[in-house]
Write a protein that holds these residues in place. Structure first.
Motif, short mmCIF file in Angstrom:
data_model
loop_
_atom_site.label_atom_id
_atom_site.label_comp_id
_atom_site.label_asym_id
_atom_site.label_seq_id
_atom_site.Cartn_x
_atom_site.Cartn_y
_atom_site.Cartn_z
N ILE A 278 0.88 -1.13 0.02
CA ILE A 278 -0.14 -0.02 0.08
C ILE A 278 0.65 1.14 -0.07
N ILE A 279 1.95 1.16 0.87
CA ILE A 279 2.55 2.29 0.86
C ILE A 279 3.49 2.64 -0.47
N GLY A 280 3.94 1.68 -1.10
CA GLY A 280 4.64 1.79 -2.44
C GLY A 280 3.63 2.15 -3.35
N PHE A 281 2.20 1.94 -3.36
CA PHE A 281 1.39 2.59 -4.32
C PHE A 281 1.24 3.74 -3.89
N LEU A 282 0.84 4.43 -2.58
CA LEU A 282 0.71 5.91 -2.24
C LEU A 282 1.88 6.67 -2.78
N ARG A 283 2.90 6.09 -2.92
CA ARG A 283 4.13 6.77 -3.28
C ARG A 283 4.45 6.88 -4.89
N SER A 284 3.65 6.20 -5.62
CA SER A 284 3.92 5.66 -6.99
C SER A 284 3.29 7.06 -7.86
N PRO A 285 3.80 7.05 -9.00
CA PRO A 285 2.95 8.04 -9.83
C PRO A 285 1.44 7.67 -10.26
N ARG A 286 1.36 6.32 -10.10
CA ARG A 286 -0.23 6.13 -10.42
C ARG A 286 -1.06 6.79 -9.34
N TRP A 287 -0.55 7.05 -8.23
CA TRP A 287 -1.33 7.55 -7.30
C TRP A 287 -1.25 9.12 -7.32
N LYS A 288 0.02 9.53 -7.03
CA LYS A 288 0.35 10.92 -6.98
C LYS A 288 -0.07 11.70 -8.14
N THR A 289 -0.01 11.24 -9.38
CA THR A 289 -0.25 12.09 -10.68
C THR A 289 -1.69 12.53 -10.65
N PRO A 290 -2.83 11.81 -10.42
CA PRO A 290 -3.84 12.21 -10.42
C PRO A 290 -4.48 13.01 -9.28
N VAL A 291 -4.10 12.46 -8.18
CA VAL A 291 -4.26 13.41 -6.75
C VAL A 291 -3.37 14.52 -6.79
N MET A 292 -2.27 14.76 -7.31
CA MET A 292 -1.56 16.23 -7.35
C MET A 292 -2.10 16.93 -8.53
N ASP B 271 -11.81 5.08 -7.47
CA ASP B 271 -11.27 4.67 -8.57
C ASP B 271 -9.99 4.12 -8.48
N LEU B 272 -9.06 4.86 -8.05
CA LEU B 272 -7.67 4.37 -7.87
C LEU B 272 -7.68 3.27 -6.84
N LEU B 273 -8.38 3.26 -5.81
CA LEU B 273 -8.32 2.29 -4.72
C LEU B 273 -8.99 0.92 -5.14
N GLU B 274 -9.95 1.28 -6.15
CA GLU B 274 -10.55 -0.05 -6.90
C GLU B 274 -9.67 -0.64 -7.85
N ASP B 275 -9.04 0.13 -8.71
CA ASP B 275 -8.07 -0.48 -9.51
C ASP B 275 -6.94 -1.16 -8.80
N LEU B 276 -6.46 -0.55 -7.66
CA LEU B 276 -5.34 -1.34 -6.90
C LEU B 276 -6.08 -2.78 -6.67
N MET B 277 -7.13 -2.63 -5.84
CA MET B 277 -7.58 -3.94 -5.38
C MET B 277 -7.78 -4.94 -6.57
N ARG B 278 -8.46 -4.50 -7.66
CA ARG B 278 -8.57 -5.29 -8.95
C ARG B 278 -7.07 -5.95 -9.39
N ASP B 279 -6.04 -5.07 -9.41
CA ASP B 279 -4.68 -5.66 -9.86
C ASP B 279 -4.31 -6.40 -8.63
N LEU B 280 -4.49 -6.38 -7.37
CA LEU B 280 -4.10 -7.44 -6.40
C LEU B 280 -5.07 -8.47 -6.29
N GLY B 281 -6.24 -8.49 -6.79
CA GLY B 281 -7.12 -9.73 -6.88
C GLY B 281 -8.00 -9.73 -5.82
N VAL B 282 -7.92 -8.29 -5.03
CA VAL B 282 -8.98 -8.46 -4.00
C VAL B 282 -10.34 -8.33 -4.40
N THR B 283 -11.23 -9.09 -3.70
CA THR B 283 -12.74 -8.60 -4.05
C THR B 283 -13.27 -8.00 -2.93
#
Length: 72
Positions: free
Chosen positions: A1-15, A58-70
């Motif tokens: 999760i920390i890696g995701f929150l530090r990634s451009p995938r999270w930072k770009t849309p939020v910033m 949307d970002l969290l749903e995408d992450l969950m989908r990528d991780l296979g979390v339902t």
């Protein structure tokens, strides 16, 4: 999760969102009662909050989908 929150995938849309709506944010103390009362009644701020909430969901749903979390 920390890696995701530090990634451009999270930072770009939020910033980008924050840059686009920076005029709505100020340096006031966010816990002031006046601040809360003023900003909660503004339809524009409700719209901005709803838009931000959608981006985060949307970002969290995408992450969950990528991780296979339902949802279950």
């Amino acid at each position: 999760i920390i890696g995701f929150l530090r990634s451009p995938r999270w930072k770009t849309p939020v910033m980008s969102f924050l840059d686009e709506h920076c005029i709505s944010f100020d340096s006031e103390e966010e816990n002031k009662l006046e601040f809360t009362a003023i900003h909660k009644v503004s339809p524009l701020n409700d719209q901005i909050f709803t838009e931000f909430q959608k981006i985060v969901e949307d970002l969290l749903e995408d992450l969950m989908r990528d991780l296979g979390v339902t949802d279950e």
